[in-house]
Design an enzyme around this catalytic site. Structure first.
Site, PDB file in Angstrom:
ATOM      1  N   ARG A 175       0.835  -1.209   0.000  1.00  0.00           N
ATOM      2  CA  ARG A 175       0.000   0.000   0.000  1.00  0.00           C
ATOM      3  C   ARG A 175       0.868   1.257   0.000  1.00  0.00           C
ATOM      4  O   ARG A 175       0.555   2.242  -0.661  1.00  0.00           O
ATOM      5  CB  ARG A 175      -0.917  -0.006   1.235  1.00  0.00           C
ATOM      6  CG  ARG A 175      -1.901   1.140   1.293  1.00  0.00           C
ATOM      7  CD  ARG A 175      -2.915   0.897   2.410  1.00  0.00           C
ATOM      8  NE  ARG A 175      -2.266   0.768   3.702  1.00  0.00           N
ATOM      9  CZ  ARG A 175      -1.968   1.808   4.501  1.00  0.00           C
ATOM     10  NH1 ARG A 175      -2.263   3.026   4.136  1.00  0.00           N
ATOM     11  NH2 ARG A 175      -1.382   1.591   5.665  1.00  0.00           N
ATOM     12  N   SER A 224       3.975 -20.971   8.916  1.00  0.00           N
ATOM     13  CA  SER A 224       4.820 -21.048  10.097  1.00  0.00           C
ATOM     14  C   SER A 224       6.284 -21.181   9.702  1.00  0.00           C
ATOM     15  O   SER A 224       6.613 -21.737   8.665  1.00  0.00           O
ATOM     16  CB  SER A 224       4.419 -22.241  10.971  1.00  0.00           C
ATOM     17  OG  SER A 224       5.217 -22.281  12.136  1.00  0.00           O
ATOM     18  N   GLY A 228       8.491 -18.365  10.631  1.00  0.00           N
ATOM     19  CA  GLY A 228       9.105 -17.050  10.743  1.00  0.00           C
ATOM     20  C   GLY A 228       9.755 -16.616   9.442  1.00  0.00           C
ATOM     21  O   GLY A 228       9.518 -17.189   8.375  1.00  0.00           O
ATOM     22  N   LYS A 274      -3.466 -23.793  12.100  1.00  0.00           N
ATOM     23  CA  LYS A 274      -2.361 -22.897  12.474  1.00  0.00           C
ATOM     24  C   LYS A 274      -2.555 -22.375  13.894  1.00  0.00           C
ATOM     25  O   LYS A 274      -1.586 -22.223  14.649  1.00  0.00           O
ATOM     26  CB  LYS A 274      -2.293 -21.728  11.484  1.00  0.00           C
ATOM     27  CG  LYS A 274      -1.229 -20.674  11.821  1.00  0.00           C
ATOM     28  CD  LYS A 274       0.177 -21.270  11.920  1.00  0.00           C
ATOM     29  CE  LYS A 274       1.275 -20.222  11.809  1.00  0.00           C
ATOM     30  NZ  LYS A 274       1.257 -19.188  12.857  1.00  0.00           N
ATOM     31  N   HIS A 289      -1.497 -25.107  16.149  1.00  0.00           N
ATOM     32  CA  HIS A 289      -0.028 -25.102  16.075  1.00  0.00           C
ATOM     33  C   HIS A 289       0.535 -24.067  17.045  1.00  0.00           C
ATOM     34  O   HIS A 289       1.447 -24.341  17.819  1.00  0.00           O
ATOM     35  CB  HIS A 289       0.409 -24.800  14.636  1.00  0.00           C
ATOM     36  CG  HIS A 289       1.848 -24.396  14.478  1.00  0.00           C
ATOM     37  ND1 HIS A 289       2.315 -23.148  14.864  1.00  0.00           N
ATOM     38  CD2 HIS A 289       2.917 -25.049  13.959  1.00  0.00           C
ATOM     39  CE1 HIS A 289       3.606 -23.065  14.594  1.00  0.00           C
ATOM     40  NE2 HIS A 289       3.995 -24.206  14.049  1.00  0.00           N
ATOM     41  N   ASN A 290      -0.022 -22.858  17.009  1.00  0.00           N
ATOM     42  CA  ASN A 290       0.494 -21.804  17.870  1.00  0.00           C
ATOM     43  C   ASN A 290       0.207 -22.086  19.340  1.00  0.00           C
ATOM     44  O   ASN A 290       1.013 -21.746  20.212  1.00  0.00           O
ATOM     45  CB  ASN A 290      -0.104 -20.455  17.462  1.00  0.00           C
ATOM     46  CG  ASN A 290       0.518 -19.902  16.199  1.00  0.00           C
ATOM     47  OD1 ASN A 290       1.070 -20.652  15.393  1.00  0.00           O
ATOM     48  ND2 ASN A 290       0.431 -18.610  16.001  1.00  0.00           N
ATOM     49  N   GLU A 304       2.740 -24.421  20.383  1.00  0.00           N
ATOM     50  CA  GLU A 304       3.971 -23.618  20.479  1.00  0.00           C
ATOM     51  C   GLU A 304       4.044 -22.916  21.841  1.00  0.00           C
ATOM     52  O   GLU A 304       5.098 -22.919  22.493  1.00  0.00           O
ATOM     53  CB  GLU A 304       3.987 -22.602  19.345  1.00  0.00           C
ATOM     54  CG  GLU A 304       5.150 -21.634  19.331  1.00  0.00           C
ATOM     55  CD  GLU A 304       4.962 -20.591  18.241  1.00  0.00           C
ATOM     56  OE1 GLU A 304       5.073 -19.392  18.544  1.00  0.00           O
ATOM     57  OE2 GLU A 304       4.696 -20.978  17.077  1.00  0.00           O
ATOM     58  N   LYS A 309       0.597 -12.433  20.729  1.00  0.00           N
ATOM     59  CA  LYS A 309      -0.203 -11.821  19.670  1.00  0.00           C
ATOM     60  C   LYS A 309      -1.637 -12.313  19.634  1.00  0.00           C
ATOM     61  O   LYS A 309      -2.409 -11.912  18.780  1.00  0.00           O
ATOM     62  CB  LYS A 309       0.468 -12.057  18.308  1.00  0.00           C
ATOM     63  CG  LYS A 309       1.751 -11.261  18.127  1.00  0.00           C
ATOM     64  CD  LYS A 309       2.262 -11.333  16.697  1.00  0.00           C
ATOM     65  CE  LYS A 309       3.450 -10.394  16.496  1.00  0.00           C
ATOM     66  NZ  LYS A 309       3.947 -10.429  15.103  1.00  0.00           N
ATOM     67  N   ARG A 357       2.155 -16.380  30.574  1.00  0.00           N
ATOM     68  CA  ARG A 357       2.582 -15.138  29.913  1.00  0.00           C
ATOM     69  C   ARG A 357       1.864 -13.940  30.522  1.00  0.00           C
ATOM     70  O   ARG A 357       2.457 -12.871  30.713  1.00  0.00           O
ATOM     71  CB  ARG A 357       2.306 -15.205  28.407  1.00  0.00           C
ATOM     72  CG  ARG A 357       3.132 -16.224  27.669  1.00  0.00           C
ATOM     73  CD  ARG A 357       3.125 -15.968  26.173  1.00  0.00           C
ATOM     74  NE  ARG A 357       3.732 -17.077  25.435  1.00  0.00           N
ATOM     75  CZ  ARG A 357       4.073 -17.014  24.160  1.00  0.00           C
ATOM     76  NH1 ARG A 357       3.855 -15.903  23.466  1.00  0.00           N
ATOM     77  NH2 ARG A 357       4.610 -18.057  23.546  1.00  0.00           N
ATOM     78  N   HIS A 385     -30.168 -28.921  39.470  1.00  0.00           N
ATOM     79  CA  HIS A 385     -29.686 -29.114  38.098  1.00  0.00           C
ATOM     80  C   HIS A 385     -29.777 -30.571  37.636  1.00  0.00           C
ATOM     81  O   HIS A 385     -29.481 -30.855  36.481  1.00  0.00           O
ATOM     82  CB  HIS A 385     -28.247 -28.618  37.969  1.00  0.00           C
ATOM     83  CG  HIS A 385     -28.138 -27.125  38.079  1.00  0.00           C
ATOM     84  ND1 HIS A 385     -28.709 -26.281  37.163  1.00  0.00           N
ATOM     85  CD2 HIS A 385     -27.529 -26.344  39.003  1.00  0.00           C
ATOM     86  CE1 HIS A 385     -28.449 -25.024  37.514  1.00  0.00           C
ATOM     87  NE2 HIS A 385     -27.737 -25.033  38.623  1.00  0.00           N
TER      88      HIS A 385
END
Length: 481
Positions: A35, A130, A132, A185, A188-189, A192, A261, A288, A451
């Site tokens: 862009r 994947s 990188g 994916k 996968h992450n 990871e 992320k 994390r 319940h």
């Protein structure tokens, strides 16, 4: 203008540029567009100089340069930028053209985009990528899914640029319809996240309890990488521990405040939606989050006191720690596969579980030696319900189990936080339990909320007990989330 280019890539950040160069190396004619035109100009005059790569100054030029059916791959930021680019392209394209989203998109967005583009008679592919920047340049793991008619159109390009196994098989195959590619994916992450947290826990055990130096730990991880634990993450951990600048170990200069992320969080959210106990990966995500509370942790360290760790003899514990890491790693993959199997039922996908292991065998972050064993397990039994029930993985966890328990017992006693490794063992013990204590939980739910519950003598009839003598016989509706 000659319309004979094979594929276009939109988005010239590091991943986009390296994928284009990879495609060019394999004989594909590529159009590059960003862009911000200056980025395109810099790329053509720099890394792409002397190649057959063409720079385009507009989306119109991108489209007019491509042979039909057109194939356009988006390597732009996930979220709104993907939608905006797709919306801009739709009026310029013809039925049967292919739009590929190679970013880190949520699979739910890919589901929606696939349906939206089908309304315009366009073919959508959402592909996990994947490995990188190194993988993008030299061979990534690619996980494409979407409209099945798109696969024959992009197969040669994708499999040519993908990483290859030792036997030469591409680490790329068709995953399934809709958002299946980005779902795989995402898993996968999530795996990871689990792998990285387990390695960090082993690192802290060696550093704080075994008193090992960075060089000592480098030697251990290097040795592990020659055996059962061989993997990309073990390999780079060994490299990281030994790396120095200006006489200083770089790892010791890095703040212990982890970023993320969102893909690990998405994995956990989807696991909750589908009712899958993704406990190890969930704890890795939460670890994390806890690391991000750096300022609070510093303050808490002056107020909250635990045991003072005693140094243990490294020679007596390193092998045991390796066993614990290996067993917990198996659970991480087992949980990831449980999630994919449930998602396949929920979303109507037909996933090739052995093929997915093969896609992860090279070019990606979680590549590891036992992915071959996962493929063999599903080749032997395509309906395998859990990796832990396969003979190979059952035997390996059985062999490692005693050391797994020893490591956790001493780590917890000495005040070392090991959430992922602990969650893995708790899952294993729960999964192998013929009877769990949740009959009591069901009684509690029936006591305070009527319940209802099922009885051990069988049948689907639900029962309610008037526990207090005052509750009556009326029960609430029952449902499972």
């Amino acid at each position: 203008m000659s319309a004979n280019y094979d594929i276009a890539v939109i988005g010239l950040a590091v991943m986009g540029q390296n994928l284009i160069l990879n495609m060019n190396d394999h004989g594909h004619k590529v159009v590059a567009y960003n862009r911000t035109e200056a980025r395109t100009t810099e790329f053509i005059a720099g890394p792409a100089k002397g190649t057959n790569i063409k720079g385009a100054s507009s989306l119109e030029e991108v489209v007019s340069s491509l042979s039909t059916p057109r194939k356009i791959m988006l390597m732009v930021k996930a979220g709104k930028p993907v939608d905006l680019t797709i919306d801009a392209l739709i009026p310029m394209l013809s039925p049967g053209d292919v739009i590929i989203d190679g970013g880190n998109s949520n699979f739910t967005d890919s589901q929606r985009r696939a349906a939206h583009l089908e309304e315009h008679k366009l073919l959508f592919v959402g592909s996990g990528v994947s490995g990188g920047e190194e993988g993008a340049r030299n061979g990534p793991s690619l996980m494409p899914g979407g409209h099945p008619e798109a696969w024959p159109l992009i197969k040669d390009i994708f499999q040519s640029i993908a990483a290859k196994t030792d036997s030469g098989v591409p680490c790329c195959d068709w995953v399934g319809q809709g958002g299946a590619g980005h779902f795989v994916k995402m898993v996968h992450n999530g795996i990871e996240y689990g792998d990285m947290q387990l390695i960090c826990e082993a690192y802290q055990f060696m550093k704080d309890l075994l008193g090992m130096s960075n060089d000592d730990m480098h030697a251990v991880f290097s040795k592990w990488n020659q055996g059962d634990l061989q993997s990309y993450l073990i390999e780079i951990t060994a490299d990281i521990l030994a790396f120095q600048e200006n006489g200083e170990y770089v790892v010791d200069t890095i703040l212990d405040k982890a970023g993320q992320k969102g893909t690990g969080k998405w994995t956990g959210i989807n696991a909750l939606d589908l009712g899958i106990p993704l406990s190890l990966i969930g704890e890795a995500v939460f670890a994390r989050c806890l690391s991000a509370l750096k300022e609070e942790r510093v303050k808490a360290s002056t107020i909250l006191k635990g045991p003072v760790p005693e140094q243990l003899p490294a020679e007596q514990w390193v092998d045991a720690l390796g066993d614990a890491l290996y067993a917990a790693k198996i659970v991480s993959y087992a949980q990831g596969y449980m999630l994919m199997q449930e998602a396949a039922k929920e979303y109507g996908w037909s996933l090739n579980y052995g093929g997915i292991a093969q896609m992860w065998r090279g070019g990606c972050i979680i590549q590891s030696a036992f992915l071959d064993n996962i493929k063999e397990a599903f080749d032997k039994d395509p309906k395998l319900t859990n990796l832990l029930l396969d003979d190979f993985f059952k035997d390996r966890v059985t062999d490692a189990q005693a050391n797994w328990r020893r490591v956790l017992a001493v780590g917890i006693t000495q005040g070392i936080s090991m959430p992922a490794m602990s969650a893995g063992l708790s899952f294993f013990d729960g999964y192998r339990s013929k009877v769990m204590p949740h009959n009591l939980l069901q009684a509690q739910r029936d006591y305070f909320g009527a319940h209802t519950y099922l009885r051990v003598d069988g049948g689907e009839e639900r029962h309610h007990t008037n526990w207090t003598g005052e509750g009556g016989d009326v029960s609430s509706s029952s449902y499972d989330v």
